[in-house]
Design a protein around this motif. Structure first.
Motif, PDB file in Angstrom:
ATOM      1  N   VAL A  35      48.594  78.310  52.454  1.00 20.34           N
ATOM      2  CA  VAL A  35      49.367  78.000  51.221  1.00 20.34           C
ATOM      3  C   VAL A  35      49.585  79.297  50.568  1.00 20.34           C
ATOM      4  O   VAL A  35      50.585  79.452  50.014  1.00 20.34           O
ATOM      5  CB  VAL A  35      48.306  77.422  50.032  1.00 20.34           C
ATOM      6  N   GLN A  36      48.806  80.388  50.652  1.00 20.76           N
ATOM      7  CA  GLN A  36      49.037  81.846  50.125  1.00 20.76           C
ATOM      8  C   GLN A  36      50.207  82.452  50.861  1.00 20.76           C
ATOM      9  O   GLN A  36      50.898  83.095  50.177  1.00 20.76           O
ATOM     10  CB  GLN A  36      47.785  82.545  50.331  1.00 20.76           C
ATOM     11  N   LEU A  70      53.334  80.543  49.654  1.00 19.03           N
ATOM     12  CA  LEU A  70      53.674  81.012  48.121  1.00 19.03           C
ATOM     13  C   LEU A  70      54.499  82.518  48.190  1.00 19.03           C
ATOM     14  O   LEU A  70      55.393  82.476  47.340  1.00 19.03           O
ATOM     15  CB  LEU A  70      52.366  80.983  47.486  1.00 19.03           C
ATOM     16  N   GLU A  71      53.681  83.529  49.046  1.00 17.42           N
ATOM     17  CA  GLU A  71      54.385  84.780  49.382  1.00 17.42           C
ATOM     18  C   GLU A  71      55.866  84.502  49.754  1.00 17.42           C
ATOM     19  O   GLU A  71      56.767  85.267  49.302  1.00 17.42           O
ATOM     20  CB  GLU A  71      53.481  85.527  49.965  1.00 17.42           C
ATOM     21  N   HIS A  72      56.106  83.892  50.659  1.00 10.56           N
ATOM     22  CA  HIS A  72      57.229  83.799  51.455  1.00 10.56           C
ATOM     23  C   HIS A  72      58.290  82.908  50.632  1.00 10.56           C
ATOM     24  O   HIS A  72      59.538  83.065  50.593  1.00 10.56           O
ATOM     25  CB  HIS A  72      57.108  82.979  52.821  1.00 10.56           C
ATOM     26  N   GLU A 106      55.380  71.105  51.490  1.00  7.17           N
ATOM     27  CA  GLU A 106      55.294  71.822  52.453  1.00  7.17           C
ATOM     28  C   GLU A 106      54.698  73.311  52.165  1.00  7.17           C
ATOM     29  O   GLU A 106      53.567  73.657  52.821  1.00  7.17           O
ATOM     30  CB  GLU A 106      56.581  72.119  53.266  1.00  7.17           C
ATOM     31  N   ILE A 107      54.928  73.953  50.967  1.00  6.77           N
ATOM     32  CA  ILE A 107      54.299  75.027  50.572  1.00  6.77           C
ATOM     33  C   ILE A 107      52.822  74.717  50.107  1.00  6.77           C
ATOM     34  O   ILE A 107      51.984  75.537  50.545  1.00  6.77           O
ATOM     35  CB  ILE A 107      54.792  75.477  49.001  1.00  6.77           C
ATOM     36  N   ALA A 108      52.334  73.280  49.776  1.00  2.00           N
ATOM     37  CA  ALA A 108      51.020  73.024  49.261  1.00  2.00           C
ATOM     38  C   ALA A 108      50.337  72.614  50.660  1.00  2.00           C
ATOM     39  O   ALA A 108      49.206  72.119  50.569  1.00  2.00           O
ATOM     40  CB  ALA A 108      50.990  72.116  48.326  1.00  2.00           C
ATOM     41  N   GLN A 109      50.915  72.562  51.749  1.00  2.00           N
ATOM     42  CA  GLN A 109      50.445  72.205  53.124  1.00  2.00           C
ATOM     43  C   GLN A 109      49.901  70.701  52.960  1.00  2.00           C
ATOM     44  O   GLN A 109      48.899  70.290  53.391  1.00  2.00           O
ATOM     45  CB  GLN A 109      49.056  73.194  53.377  1.00  2.00           C
TER      46      GLN A 109
END
Length: 577
Positions: A506-507, A510-512, A442-445
């Motif tokens: 993606v960014q 990553l931040e969240h 999910e983070i990497a879409q």
């Protein structure tokens, strides 16, 4: 041979069994002509009972030789397969410990050839060692001595035959050793060319270079074929040459026996055993010649394997260092780096410090040293000068497992392995749960295309991940990098194949979701790092500026030029936002 000794110790029982079988087989073979001589003597005096008795012994000796030969082949095969398998595993483990510089020194094609072709040559040599090498000296010496005993006055005949055959054999071996060396080197070239061509098949077809690549391959292949033909010529010539020498000696002895039969009538019963011993001696020499050639070829391969095993890894970890958890800070202290085969510095006197949990961007023109910077943090190379610290500790004082658990590097060139999506993601964390795989994807879409497969994470990844697009492979690589929630995550231009929307998602993820992770994003596009806490600007291997996006626009000429250039390309539609 010293690299084989540790592995041979694991097969002591098999070695003893092979040696005993060889001795039984060799002595049975040598004694058969002697029994044949007794039978002929019994026939001359019409002693039928002795003929029957010796005939039975002749059959028994033949059966013993056959049974011993079967056991010998069994034990020899077990030793050869086992030792070669162990050596292959040792060599593969050694290669895994190599740094990138070590890999580049040998080339992947050469290492592949060593693990496959050279190992096969070593296996053949081991089979020969325990099937023939120990047997040949017994047969050779035994048949030589028994031939002399059979007709003592012609002792010089086997000596003459040995001298002539050894002279020819030595000359042939000297020529063939150099051919074997050239053959293995050419095999390296073939392997490298095929590997590069198949991996770059899209480039070859895109530029219509099929015919050129075929010509290049054919040139190397033809040279390999010529070498094989030359080796074949030597093989085909040596046996007839040896046989010619042996039969000339036999003919000479029979001629001499014929002229002296009246004065030595007993020679009638010993001519046949004598010829048998001479032929056995020839057989031993022929097999010995083949053994020497196999050993010559195997020795070349052993040296190539030894070269790998004796190579010290350029990057050595302190295995005595304790496993520990490190904080997420990164510090470069006057770091410079030159590639092993390079003359100019790729990085020069780099110094900076990154605080824990920051998002850092790294930008610069192509060839400015961005990827090298990432590889130094992951310790794929060691700096030529200066120190790199993580959590305040010098990388050279950190245990390898600690470093790998702390730093996760996602490369621009996404490489997936044959298997499943799940098996590839679990390379980042071998015991990752299904929930962790879903979270990372999910983070990497990557979830949006994984969910389309009926088998989802069990979906097959084909060879060279040919069933995935470039963007899909990058997203799976990012998922593999974040699945372990590493303290430090480095993305080396690993979103370059994503569209602007996917890259932004993606960014944001990553931040969240990775708030406790220090993230370093290396990118060609400034838009990819615009929101970073700090941006490092590299130019020709030097750190020329550092700060936020707004600060750099005001203070850095290099950064401003890159930014303006990319904004101009955006307007022309050459660069996706």
């Amino acid at each position: 041979m010293k690299i084989l000794k540790p592995h041979l110790k694991n097969y002591k029982k098999e070695i003893i069994g092979a040696v005993i079988a060889i001795l039984i087989s060799a002595f049975s073979t040598l004694w058969q002509p002697r029994v044949l001589e007794d039978i002929q003597k019994a026939l001359l005096v019409n002693n039928q009972s002795r003929v029957l008795r010796d005939g039975i012994w002749l059959v028994i000796l033949g059966i013993i030789a056959i049974v011993a030969g079967i056991f010998n082949v069994y034990y020899a095969a077990k030793i050869a397969q086992g030792v070669t398998s162990d050596l292959r595993e040792e060599t593969y483990s050694k290669i895994q410990s190599f740094s990138l510089a070590n890999i580049e020194k040998f080339s992947t094609g050469s290492l592949t050839t060593r693990l496959i072709n050279d190992m096969n040559q070593i296996m053949n040599m081991m089979m020969t060692l325990f099937m023939q090498l120990l047997r040949i000296p017994i047969i050779l010496v035994g048949s030589f001595v028994l031939a002399i005993i059979t007709i003592p006055r012609y002792w010089w005949a086997p000596v003459l035959m040995l001298a002539l055959i050894l002279s020819v054999g030595t000359w042939v071996m000297k020529n063939m050793t150099s051919l074997f060396n050239k053959f293995q080197e050419t095999m390296d070239q073939i392997s490298t060319r095929v590997k590069e061509n198949l991996q770059g098949v899209r480039v070859v077809k895109s530029f219509n270079q099929e015919n050129n690549e075929i010509k290049k391959f054919n040139k190397t292949s033809d040279y390999l074929n010529d070498l094989n033909i030359k080796i074949g010529y030597w093989f085909s010539a040596i046996m007839p040459a040896f046989m010619l020498i042996a039969y000339l000696v036999i003919a000479l002895v029979i001629l001499l026996v014929g002229t002296s039969i009246r004065s030595h009538p007993s020679d009638v019963t010993v001519v046949s055993p004598y010829v048998s011993y001479i032929l056995t001696l020839l057989f031993a020499i022929l097999i010995g010649g083949m053994v020497l050639m196999t050993f010559s070829r195997g020795n070349v391969s052993l040296k190539r394997i030894a070269e790998v095993l004796e190579t010290e890894a350029d990057v050595k970890f302190d295995e005595n260092a304790p496993e520990e958890e490190l904080s997420e800070s990164i510090e470069f202290d006057h770091v410079s780096f030159t590639y092993p085969d390079g003359n100019d510095e790729t990085l020069h006197d780099i110094s900076f410090k990154i605080e824990p949990h920051q998002m850092i961007g790294v930008v610069g023109a192509t060839g400015s040293g961005k990827s090298t910077l990432a590889q130094l943090i992951a310790r794929l190379y060691d700096p030529t000068d200066g120190e790199i610290k993580i959590g305040g500790k010098n990388l050279k004082l950190i245990n390898e497992k600690t470093l790998r658990d702390t730093v996760s590097l996602v490369l621009q060139k996404a490489i997936l392995f044959s298997g499943t999506i799940a098996s590839n993601l679990r390379q980042g964390k071998k015991d990752a749960t299904d929930y962790e795989l879903e979270r990372a994807s999910e983070i990497a879409q990557a979830q949006e295309f994984i969910k389309r497969y009926p088998d989802e994470f069990d979906h097959e990844v084909e060879e060279r991940s040919a069933n995935f697009s470039g963007g899909q492979k990058q997203r799976l690589s990012i998922a593999r990098g974040v699945v372990s929630q590493p303290p430090i995550l480095i993305l080396d231009d690993s979103t370059s194949a994503l569209d602007a929307k996917s890259e932004k998602l993606v960014q944001e993820a990553l931040e969240h979701d990775l708030k406790n992770t220090t993230t370093m994003i290396i990118a060609e596009k400034i838009m990819s790092v615009k929101n970073a806490d700090k941006i490092l600007v590299l130019d020709e291997g030097k750190l020329v500026a550092m700060g936020s996006h707004d600060e750099l626009l005001k203070t850095s000429k290099v950064y401003r030029e890159i930014y303006d250039s990319q904004k101009a390309k955006e307007k022309r539609g050459e660069l996706n936002e």
